[in-house]
Design a protein around this motif. Sequence first.
Motif, PDB file in Angstrom:
ATOM      1  N   UNK A  64       0.856  -1.172   0.000  1.00 39.77           N
ATOM      2  CA  UNK A  64       0.000   0.000   0.000  1.00 39.77           C
ATOM      3  C   UNK A  64       0.895   1.226   0.000  1.00 39.77           C
ATOM      4  N   UNK A  65       0.642   2.127  -0.933  1.00 37.53           N
ATOM      5  CA  UNK A  65       1.455   3.336  -1.055  1.00 37.53           C
ATOM      6  C   UNK A  65       0.533   4.535  -1.138  1.00 37.53           C
ATOM      7  N   UNK A 103       3.752   7.387   2.301  1.00 36.67           N
ATOM      8  CA  UNK A 103       4.180   6.269   3.137  1.00 36.67           C
ATOM      9  C   UNK A 103       3.913   4.988   2.369  1.00 36.67           C
ATOM     10  N   UNK A 104       4.509   3.897   2.824  1.00 34.87           N
ATOM     11  CA  UNK A 104       4.195   2.598   2.219  1.00 34.87           C
ATOM     12  C   UNK A 104       4.191   1.533   3.302  1.00 34.87           C
ATOM     13  N   UNK A 105       3.361   0.531   3.087  1.00 44.77           N
ATOM     14  CA  UNK A 105       3.274  -0.596   4.007  1.00 44.77           C
ATOM     15  C   UNK A 105       3.186  -1.866   3.176  1.00 44.77           C
ATOM     16  N   UNK A 106       3.885  -2.890   3.632  1.00 43.25           N
ATOM     17  CA  UNK A 106       3.801  -4.201   3.003  1.00 43.25           C
ATOM     18  C   UNK A 106       3.217  -5.149   4.047  1.00 43.25           C
ATOM     19  N   UNK A 107       2.104  -5.776   3.676  1.00 38.86           N
ATOM     20  CA  UNK A 107       1.396  -6.687   4.582  1.00 38.86           C
ATOM     21  C   UNK A 107       1.310  -8.060   3.924  1.00 38.86           C
ATOM     22  N   UNK A 108       1.804  -9.064   4.617  1.00 39.86           N
ATOM     23  CA  UNK A 108       1.705 -10.448   4.125  1.00 39.86           C
ATOM     24  C   UNK A 108       0.503 -11.099   4.792  1.00 39.86           C
ATOM     25  N   UNK A 136      -4.520   6.271  -1.885  1.00 34.48           N
ATOM     26  CA  UNK A 136      -3.637   5.149  -1.562  1.00 34.48           C
ATOM     27  C   UNK A 136      -3.800   4.098  -2.653  1.00 34.48           C
ATOM     28  N   UNK A 137      -2.680   3.584  -3.129  1.00 33.80           N
ATOM     29  CA  UNK A 137      -2.692   2.542  -4.141  1.00 33.80           C
ATOM     30  C   UNK A 137      -2.308   1.213  -3.514  1.00 33.80           C
ATOM     31  N   UNK A 138      -2.898   0.145  -4.062  1.00 33.24           N
ATOM     32  CA  UNK A 138      -2.589  -1.209  -3.609  1.00 33.24           C
ATOM     33  C   UNK A 138      -2.004  -1.970  -4.790  1.00 33.24           C
ATOM     34  N   UNK A 139      -0.967  -2.749  -4.520  1.00 37.37           N
ATOM     35  CA  UNK A 139      -0.420  -3.642  -5.533  1.00 37.37           C
ATOM     36  C   UNK A 139      -0.081  -4.970  -4.853  1.00 37.37           C
ATOM     37  N   UNK A 140       0.000  -6.002  -5.671  1.00 32.89           N
ATOM     38  CA  UNK A 140       0.361  -7.328  -5.171  1.00 32.89           C
ATOM     39  C   UNK A 140       1.841  -7.527  -5.461  1.00 32.89           C
ATOM     40  N   UNK A 141       2.604  -7.908  -4.434  1.00 36.03           N
ATOM     41  CA  UNK A 141       4.043  -8.099  -4.562  1.00 36.03           C
ATOM     42  C   UNK A 141       4.377  -9.526  -4.979  1.00 36.03           C
TER      43      UNK A 141
END
Length: 143
Positions: A64-65, A103-108, A136-141
């Motif tokens: 999320x960015x 900001x950015x967050x990575x959630x598994x 806020x944008x969402x992408x799949x890592x």
Amino acid sequence: TIGLEELDKILMSLCSKRQPKAAFVAWGEDAHEHKADFYRRETEDAIKMLDANEDTRPSEVFRFTGHLFDKAVLNRLLDLAVDSPVDFKVVKLDVPNDNEQQSSAIIKVIGELNDIEVLRQKYENLLSTLDGVARTQMSIEEQ
């Protein structure tokens, strides 16, 4: 790649083992080589143990960015995860010192595929609802 949490587990595993100090003395001049070999084997064993304990359930990693603290976006994202049947872990959180930067967050997220998909849809719905006020944008890592 080993993350900080995994490295911490490996180091804690190594620290909790008794070290054969008497054996190092008995090895005499070759003690340095034997000691290095001993620690290499112990480290390999700790990594194997970590791999054996790895969760094999399906997972998805979301990035999320944006302005995650405007309108409590990050809180809401985490609330959705808490309220779902999946397990989750905040892998990374980057918060700049400047309020104008994103900001950015990575959630598994770990769990059943259907539960992960339902959560993804809830994330998309939340972000589309807040689009005008907290972009806020969402992408799949890739994993």
